[in-house]
Motif scaffolding. Structure first.
Motif, short mmCIF file in Angstrom:
data_model
loop_
_atom_site.label_atom_id
_atom_site.label_comp_id
_atom_site.label_asym_id
_atom_site.label_seq_id
_atom_site.Cartn_x
_atom_site.Cartn_y
_atom_site.Cartn_z
N HIS A 1 -45.95 -42.85 29.81
CA HIS A 1 -45.93 -42.54 28.38
C HIS A 1 -44.81 -43.12 27.71
O HIS A 1 -43.73 -43.80 28.29
N VAL A 2 -44.67 -43.09 26.25
CA VAL A 2 -43.74 -43.80 25.42
C VAL A 2 -42.80 -42.71 24.66
O VAL A 2 -43.57 -41.89 23.98
N GLN A 3 -41.58 -42.69 24.72
CA GLN A 3 -40.77 -41.86 23.78
C GLN A 3 -40.52 -42.81 22.57
O GLN A 3 -39.81 -44.01 22.53
N VAL A 4 -40.94 -42.44 21.50
CA VAL A 4 -41.03 -43.15 19.91
C VAL A 4 -39.39 -42.75 19.40
O VAL A 4 -39.34 -41.73 18.87
N SER A 5 -38.47 -43.53 19.40
CA SER A 5 -37.38 -43.15 19.04
C SER A 5 -36.43 -44.39 18.25
O SER A 5 -36.69 -45.42 18.81
N SER A 6 -35.68 -44.00 17.83
CA SER A 6 -34.62 -45.28 16.89
C SER A 6 -33.24 -44.88 17.45
O SER A 6 -32.65 -43.77 17.31
N ALA A 7 -32.45 -45.89 17.34
CA ALA A 7 -30.98 -45.89 17.57
C ALA A 7 -30.14 -46.37 16.13
O ALA A 7 -30.93 -46.94 15.49
N LEU A 8 -28.96 -45.99 16.31
CA LEU A 8 -28.19 -46.81 15.02
C LEU A 8 -27.86 -48.27 15.45
O LEU A 8 -27.58 -48.70 16.60
N HIS A 9 -27.76 -48.93 14.36
CA HIS A 9 -27.59 -50.39 14.47
C HIS A 9 -26.83 -50.78 13.40
O HIS A 9 -26.78 -50.63 12.26
N LEU A 10 -25.47 -51.60 13.90
CA LEU A 10 -24.42 -51.79 12.94
C LEU A 10 -24.06 -53.41 12.99
O LEU A 10 -23.70 -53.93 13.90
N LEU B 1 -29.18 -46.22 6.84
CA LEU B 1 -28.46 -45.10 6.38
C LEU B 1 -27.36 -45.79 5.50
O LEU B 1 -27.32 -46.94 5.17
N PRO B 2 -26.43 -44.85 5.05
CA PRO B 2 -25.54 -45.30 4.05
C PRO B 2 -24.43 -46.29 4.98
O PRO B 2 -24.10 -47.19 4.05
N GLU B 3 -24.51 -46.26 6.28
CA GLU B 3 -23.32 -47.03 6.70
C GLU B 3 -23.99 -48.09 7.60
O GLU B 3 -22.96 -48.91 8.09
N CYS B 4 -25.31 -48.06 8.05
CA CYS B 4 -25.56 -49.02 8.98
C CYS B 4 -27.36 -49.07 8.62
O CYS B 4 -27.88 -48.35 7.90
N LEU B 5 -27.96 -49.72 9.57
CA LEU B 5 -29.64 -49.68 9.99
C LEU B 5 -29.64 -48.95 11.20
O LEU B 5 -28.94 -48.27 11.82
N SER B 6 -30.99 -48.91 11.18
CA SER B 6 -31.62 -47.93 12.29
C SER B 6 -32.33 -49.13 13.33
O SER B 6 -32.44 -50.47 12.74
N THR B 7 -32.68 -48.96 14.38
CA THR B 7 -33.46 -50.09 15.21
C THR B 7 -34.91 -49.74 15.04
O THR B 7 -35.77 -50.08 15.86
N GLN B 8 -35.38 -49.46 13.90
CA GLN B 8 -36.90 -49.25 13.32
C GLN B 8 -37.48 -50.45 13.65
O GLN B 8 -38.81 -50.49 13.90
N GLY B 9 -36.97 -51.38 13.45
CA GLY B 9 -37.36 -52.98 13.67
C GLY B 9 -38.36 -53.15 15.19
O GLY B 9 -39.26 -53.49 15.31
N PHE B 10 -37.49 -52.53 16.10
CA PHE B 10 -37.95 -52.63 17.52
C PHE B 10 -39.31 -51.72 17.54
O PHE B 10 -40.22 -52.44 18.02
N LEU B 11 -39.35 -50.76 16.85
CA LEU B 11 -40.61 -49.87 16.68
C LEU B 11 -41.82 -50.57 16.17
O LEU B 11 -43.00 -50.32 16.67
N GLN B 12 -41.55 -50.98 15.07
CA GLN B 12 -42.51 -52.01 14.30
C GLN B 12 -43.30 -52.90 15.34
O GLN B 12 -44.24 -53.36 15.22
#
Length: 387
Positions: free
Chosen positions: A238-247, A309-320
């Protein structure tokens, strides 16, 4: 049946009574919003304590409750054994690891429970999956004890085979690669499957739990990662759908507000030549001053609908990129277990509202050709994200 749900490790509570209460208070509301007329999956976390409290009579009562509620269980989170909220967890989340007989005993208990709860053959629910520690945390793991961990894993697979013979249900043990562990990259996983050499009779019971946040932290390419697994016949349980902080900066101080005492927040920096610098926790990384890196990724599970987020991006692009590549029958679970330690403005929605929005975002992005889902900032937060 839906293939998208969320993991109940977001809810505090170690006892079975607390686990059941969270299902009644939150999961039923999520189902009512997203799947009122169809069965809805539960990505169920059963702690070590709860697994000891459940006897056959209570397991049977729960099976009936699931049926009456229009829910079903296909996956169990068997990774965190002990208390998982409101106390320092850090590297203790990997204990007991696969050197310890209690990890084996716990996994066997979960296998018996899932064998009881997994929908009977003839449904389209598919195989079951139990996520677990990727052998153990590298720091303090004596390489000479790998053979002991392998023996315990084989015994777990033998037990899953016995469950299959008894119930007719296939359940996979899905190791979840994580930064700082013996298995952290996709290459590590492929190498493990080659070295482990599960006999043909047991190989159907071994898989990987693919956590998108964890693989994004390695700066992996989703297509290349998933192709490598497929080319080496490594199944995804199975897959855990999650994002990290990306700076996109070497100045890690901008992420200092995500330094909190409960969870381990591994930090990975990428240098201009592509080399990675790996640090086991954010406080360690912050204390080290400036590093010769161009960008950072930090292990802090964010609501998946957040692109920035105010100070960075997320790794949402990986999910997409990754979501449309998973087999439609593979269970997908949103896993934002960090809800209680998120900065306040990221919790502007209620917990249930946030879960519903995350699952809706995943549903909108897992099918090729679909237009993007809702905007990255929670509507219930009001306005645009702060700058």
């Amino acid at each position: 049946m839906s293939a998208v749900t969320y993991c109940t490790n977001i809810h505090p509570g170690e006892s079975w009574a607390q686990t059941l209460a969270s299902l009644e208070n939150h999961t039923l509301a999520v189902k009512a919003a997203l799947s009122p007329d169809e069965p809805f999956p539960v990505g169920l976390r059963v702690s070590g304590q709860a697994s000891l409290e459940l006897d056959i009579r209570e397991a049977e009562r729960f099976r009936h409750w699931l049926a009456l509620s229009g829910l079903y269980v296909r996956t169990l989170n068997g990774f965190p054994y002990g208390r998982f909220h409101h106390v320092p967890v850090k590297a203790g989340v990997y204990l007991p690891d696969w050197r310890d007989p209690e990890r084996l005993a716990y996994t066997k208990r979960l296998a018996d429970l899932l064998g009881w709860w997994l929908p009977d053959d003839g449904s389209d629910a598919g195989p079951g999956s139990i996520s677990t520690v990727p052998l153990g945390f590298r720091d303090g793991f004596d390489p000479g004890q790998e053979g002991l961990a392998f023996r315990h894993l084989r015994q777990a697979l033998e037990h899953l085979d016995a469950v299959a013979q008894r119930t007719g249900k296939l359940i996979r043990l899905s190791l979840e690669p994580e930064p700082g562990c013996l298995l952290e990259t996709t290459v590590d996983v492929v190498d493990f499957f080659r070295r482990f050499e599960a006999p043909p009779s047991l190989s159907p019971y071994l898989a990987v739990c693919y956590d998108c946040c964890h693989q994004a932290l390695q700066f992996e390419d989703p297509a290349a990662s998933l192709t490598l697994l497929a080319d080496n016949a490594v199944p995804i349980g199975h897959v855990q759908v999650s994002s990290a902080l990306h700076l996109e900066s070497g100045c890690l101080d901008r992420l200092a507000r995500f330094d909190e005492p409960v969870y381990l927040h591994q930090a990975v920096g990428r240098r201009s030549n592509g080399e990675l610098l790996r640090l086991d926790d954010l406080p360690q990384a912050l204390a080290g001053g400036r590093y010769d890196v161009e960008s950072w990724r930090v292990h802090f599970h964010l609501p998946v609908f957040l692109a920035e987020l105010p100070e960075c991006l997320s790794t949402q692009g990986f999910l997409q990129e990754a979501l449309p590549r998973f087999d439609p029958q593979t269970p997908l679970e949103v896993e934002t277990y960090t809800w209680s330690v998120l900065p306040a403005e990221l919790r502007a929605c209620s917990l249930t509202e946030s879960i519903i929005r995350e699952i809706s975002w995943v549903e909108a992005h897992r099918r090729p050709g679909r237009t993007p889902g809702p905007p990255p900032w929670p509507a219930c937060a009001g306005g645009a994200p702060p700058r």
